[in-house]
Design a protein around this motif. Structure first.
Motif, short mmCIF file in Angstrom:
data_model
loop_
_atom_site.label_atom_id
_atom_site.label_comp_id
_atom_site.label_asym_id
_atom_site.label_seq_id
_atom_site.Cartn_x
_atom_site.Cartn_y
_atom_site.Cartn_z
N LYS B 88 0.73 -1.42 0.02
CA LYS B 88 -0.41 -0.11 0.23
C LYS B 88 1.04 1.57 0.55
CE LYS B 88 -3.21 -2.26 -0.34
NZ LYS B 88 -5.30 -2.29 -0.80
N LEU B 89 2.28 1.16 1.17
CA LEU B 89 2.31 2.32 1.15
C LEU B 89 3.80 2.28 -0.01
CD1 LEU B 89 2.30 3.54 4.68
CD2 LEU B 89 0.71 3.96 2.78
N GLY B 90 4.66 1.10 -0.86
CA GLY B 90 5.39 1.58 -1.37
C GLY B 90 6.52 0.98 -1.25
N PHE B 91 6.83 0.53 0.00
CA PHE B 91 8.87 0.72 0.37
C PHE B 91 9.03 -0.31 -0.06
CE2 PHE B 91 6.77 3.28 4.47
CZ PHE B 91 7.86 3.70 4.89
#
Lengths: 221, 221
Positions: B88-91
């Motif tokens: 979801k946060l693209g880490f």
DNA sequence: ATTAAATTTTAGATTAATCTAAAAAAATAT
DNA sequence: ATATTTTTTTAGATTAATCTAAAATTTAAT
């Protein structure tokens, strides 16, 4: 750097001094941290050593710029997580406070910025409170008129847009004072008048004409 | 109920006893908790009093059913949060461990279940580790270590069993990414190192040490 | 089977955050 | 202006988690 506990103190001092815009008393802090005044004294001395507050014995406390920056970061995280919990996970706005109290202490700048982006850079949390940006700048407060509030919402009165004596005296007689809580109970469609309950639990009838001139801010209930 | 610190001990005892399937030594725990053996002794006594571990002085420690349940809840949260951070946060998968170490201690059953649902009930985290369900049941493992693969076999990389940033970065530099194809070309008997060909047809040398920490799934070739 | 080495535990301190009880300072009331 | 009340601070303890140094136990080695 700053512990969980220190962050909570800074957050509470921030909130209290935002309300009163003056030195915050030891007792006031003790009440909100749910500790004893003696514990607060200790902590204020410690925060003072760390340059996070200005504190003179018996004279109350204020945040330094550094302390305010820390407090605003915590508040930013708290409010962003609340948006996440409500918008993405489907919580009700009255269920998220406790969880956000924990999440606000997660320490990662990168996480906060990515969360902010993921949420679409929201300006207000689900309770209507403004979310400070990365630099600690609060968005402009956007008051609403009581006439725009939907049934069930809980608001605080923050101002009026009509300043005539008769109007203000009428408000005073009704018990509608600055800072009072208002819950909209019913909207009467035919004339847009409202049935509301005030903080003291009294019920009142407010005409659309009056509602249009009351500035309110939504609050947690 | 269980503190942040206690949860970390339980998690570490769980991992160590999953590896060896026997009593875990005080020193082994001390190494992973980054504390001294003396501190571990104290904590084991305390966890034992709380019925979270079975502990006999000098004889090592094992989790009780209760302790294992707590450990699995922490692991579940850790892995779900890692999925969130990556999906979801693209880490990147090598950036999420530290943040998940913090998030895994957030205490709210409701939050975990809603997060699980939001993520689509994932069965594995971004490193390929299985995510226990609400009842602590792990999904069936469907992978082997690269070190167990025979010459000529073709596999897909599905995870790692070592999560340090240095290891993950080394893999990235080699072109060993999640989902990449690996064909074992040669096994060097003297040190068990491998010569492999990757999906992009490049040839690489992989030490036994590294191979042991690569989780793979065989594929038809 | 002793002895030496390694591991583990106990004893006694330390740090952070809290408490109660008593002392000190400030605010309020007569 | 003095006395009373309220607020705040200090002093001395307590709890959780850690440490170092020393003692106890287990393991390994001759």
């Amino acid at each position: 750097m700053t512990s969980f506990t220190e962050e909570n103190y800074l957050k509470i001092i921030y909130k209290l001094s935002a309300e009163t815009d003056s030195e915050v008393s030891t007792n006031a802090v003790a009440e909100l941290t749910l500790t004893k005044a003696a514990s607060v004294s200790d902590m204020l001395r410690k925060l003072s050593e760390k340059q996070l507050v200005n504190y003179q014995k018996y004279q109350g406390v204020r945040l330094t710029e550094l302390g305010e920056a820390v407090a605003l970061k915590v508040i930013r995280k708290h409010r962003l997580w609340e948006v996440f919990l409500v918008e993405k996970l489907g919580f009700n706005w009255d269920e998220v406070h406790e969880i956000a109290e924990q999440l606000e202490h997660i320490d990662s700048e990168e996480l906060v910025e990515r969360l902010d982006e993921f949420l679409g850079f929201p300006k207000f949390d689900p309770h209507g409170d403004p979310i400070p940006d990365t630099f600690g700048i609060m968005p402009e407060l956007r008051y609403q008129n009581l006439s725009e509030i939907t049934v069930g919402q809980s608001v605080v009165m923050v101002g009026v847009s009509e300043h005539s004596a008769t109007f203000l005296q009428y408000l005073a007689k009704m018990g509608l004072t600055l800072g009072c809580h208002i819950v909209v109970k019913e909207l009467n469609d035919f004339d847009k008048s409202l049935n509301v309950k005030l903080g003291d639990l009294s019920n009142h009838f407010i005409s659309h004409e009056v509602a249009k001139n009351l500035l309110v801010k939504s609050v947690k209930n």
